[in-house]
Design a protein around this motif. Sequence first.
Motif, mmCIF file in Angstrom:
data_model
loop_
_atom_site.group_PDB
_atom_site.id
_atom_site.type_symbol
_atom_site.label_atom_id
_atom_site.label_comp_id
_atom_site.label_asym_id
_atom_site.label_seq_id
_atom_site.Cartn_x
_atom_site.Cartn_y
_atom_site.Cartn_z
ATOM 1 N N PRO A 19 -16.252 -61.359 -15.087
ATOM 2 C CA PRO A 19 -16.669 -61.176 -13.694
ATOM 3 C C PRO A 19 -16.131 -62.257 -12.764
ATOM 4 C CG PRO A 19 -18.553 -60.935 -15.146
ATOM 5 C CD PRO A 19 -17.406 -61.406 -15.983
ATOM 6 N N VAL A 20 -15.958 -63.458 -13.281
ATOM 7 C CA VAL A 20 -15.406 -64.536 -12.451
ATOM 8 C C VAL A 20 -13.955 -64.223 -12.097
ATOM 9 C CG1 VAL A 20 -14.801 -66.983 -12.421
ATOM 10 C CG2 VAL A 20 -16.980 -66.254 -13.395
ATOM 11 N N ARG A 21 -13.170 -63.803 -13.090
ATOM 12 C CA ARG A 21 -11.762 -63.474 -12.821
ATOM 13 C C ARG A 21 -11.654 -62.232 -11.930
ATOM 14 N NH1 ARG A 21 -11.277 -64.498 -18.568
ATOM 15 N NH2 ARG A 21 -11.076 -62.251 -18.824
ATOM 16 N N LEU A 22 -12.489 -61.222 -12.178
ATOM 17 C CA LEU A 22 -12.461 -60.023 -11.335
ATOM 18 C C LEU A 22 -12.920 -60.352 -9.913
ATOM 19 C CD1 LEU A 22 -13.799 -57.345 -13.827
ATOM 20 C CD2 LEU A 22 -11.476 -57.573 -12.951
ATOM 21 N N GLY A 23 -13.886 -61.263 -9.773
ATOM 22 C CA GLY A 23 -14.308 -61.699 -8.440
ATOM 23 C C GLY A 23 -13.195 -62.419 -7.697
ATOM 24 N N ARG A 24 -12.430 -63.232 -8.433
ATOM 25 C CA ARG A 24 -11.288 -63.909 -7.804
ATOM 26 C C ARG A 24 -10.255 -62.891 -7.332
ATOM 27 N NH1 ARG A 24 -6.558 -64.759 -9.683
ATOM 28 N NH2 ARG A 24 -7.172 -64.391 -11.832
ATOM 29 N N LEU A 25 -9.991 -61.883 -8.151
ATOM 30 C CA LEU A 25 -9.039 -60.845 -7.754
ATOM 31 C C LEU A 25 -9.552 -60.073 -6.536
ATOM 32 C CD1 LEU A 25 -7.927 -59.434 -11.210
ATOM 33 C CD2 LEU A 25 -6.601 -60.855 -9.648
ATOM 34 N N ALA A 26 -10.852 -59.804 -6.490
ATOM 35 C CA ALA A 26 -11.432 -59.102 -5.337
ATOM 36 C C ALA A 26 -11.316 -59.951 -4.075
ATOM 37 C CB ALA A 26 -12.890 -58.750 -5.611
ATOM 38 N N GLU A 27 -11.528 -61.249 -4.198
ATOM 39 C CA GLU A 27 -11.394 -62.132 -3.032
ATOM 40 C C GLU A 27 -9.946 -62.201 -2.556
ATOM 41 O OE1 GLU A 27 -13.676 -63.591 -1.078
ATOM 42 O OE2 GLU A 27 -15.110 -62.463 -2.269
ATOM 43 N N ASP A 28 -9.005 -62.227 -3.479
ATOM 44 C CA ASP A 28 -7.589 -62.206 -3.091
ATOM 45 C C ASP A 28 -7.262 -60.921 -2.341
ATOM 46 O OD1 ASP A 28 -7.261 -64.633 -4.320
ATOM 47 O OD2 ASP A 28 -6.284 -63.822 -6.115
ATOM 48 N N TRP A 29 -7.771 -59.816 -2.840
ATOM 49 C CA TRP A 29 -7.526 -58.530 -2.198
ATOM 50 C C TRP A 29 -8.162 -58.505 -0.809
ATOM 51 C CZ3 TRP A 29 -7.787 -53.531 -5.563
ATOM 52 C CH2 TRP A 29 -7.115 -52.499 -4.913
ATOM 53 N N ARG A 30 -9.374 -59.009 -0.687
ATOM 54 C CA ARG A 30 -10.058 -59.068 0.610
ATOM 55 C C ARG A 30 -9.285 -59.950 1.594
ATOM 56 N NH1 ARG A 30 -15.166 -60.543 -0.840
ATOM 57 N NH2 ARG A 30 -15.654 -58.373 -1.171
ATOM 58 N N ARG A 31 -8.769 -61.073 1.135
ATOM 59 C CA ARG A 31 -7.969 -61.950 1.984
ATOM 60 C C ARG A 31 -6.722 -61.224 2.499
ATOM 61 N NH1 ARG A 31 -5.742 -65.444 -1.566
ATOM 62 N NH2 ARG A 31 -3.966 -64.056 -1.524
ATOM 63 N N ASP A 32 -6.050 -60.496 1.604
ATOM 64 C CA ASP A 32 -4.855 -59.756 2.023
ATOM 65 C C ASP A 32 -5.202 -58.633 2.994
ATOM 66 O OD1 ASP A 32 -3.235 -61.412 0.534
ATOM 67 O OD2 ASP A 32 -3.173 -60.072 -1.203
ATOM 68 N N LEU A 33 -6.347 -57.981 2.793
ATOM 69 C CA LEU A 33 -6.772 -56.940 3.742
ATOM 70 C C LEU A 33 -7.081 -57.541 5.113
ATOM 71 C CD1 LEU A 33 -9.016 -54.661 1.508
ATOM 72 C CD2 LEU A 33 -6.749 -54.152 2.427
ATOM 73 N N ASN A 34 -7.673 -58.723 5.131
ATOM 74 C CA ASN A 34 -7.930 -59.397 6.411
ATOM 75 C C ASN A 34 -6.630 -59.773 7.107
ATOM 76 O OD1 ASN A 34 -10.705 -59.199 6.254
ATOM 77 N ND2 ASN A 34 -10.940 -61.173 5.238
#
Length: 167
Positions: A19-34
């Motif tokens: 979940p920590v690694r998947l959360g990091r990937l989700a945050e990266d994706w959110r940053r790119d969407l922003n």
Amino acid sequence: MNREPDAPFELCRAELSAPVRLGRLAEDWRRDLNTLEAHRIRRDRNAMQHIEAALTGSGDWFGFASAVQAATHEYANESLAIWGEAISLTAQHQGEWLAELDSVFGSWRTLWHAPLQKLPGIEPAVGSFSGWMRTWQDAMPHLGAWPKHDPASTADAQAVPDTAKGG
């Protein structure tokens, strides 16, 4: 000292780190969407500024129409660039997510099936779906031939459809 890994501890580590690694990937994706959203806002703001400049700067309809056409052309080009970047980022992030999920499920499968490998008469598990398919394909010739279907021997093959009768 050669110790075998403690399966419950290794499984716990794999399940807690996933979940920590998947959360990091989700945050990266959110940053790119922003970032893409910021590009979209900048594109819209520039288009409005160009139209405002066309309204105040042109003295006739022809000048206004050509300025709006140039602004629309620039808007379309920027939109296509944003869409291209979004598609590229989506493919990249989906690949990262799939690789991470494959890693998580691979370690889970290895840890859960490790005790089974020690049982007598148990062959090692097939590592992937393609390996499993190859195993089945290799085993198929040894299982026997599939029954052949002879359409001439059935009553359905003898019947003539109504459309072929010319009726």
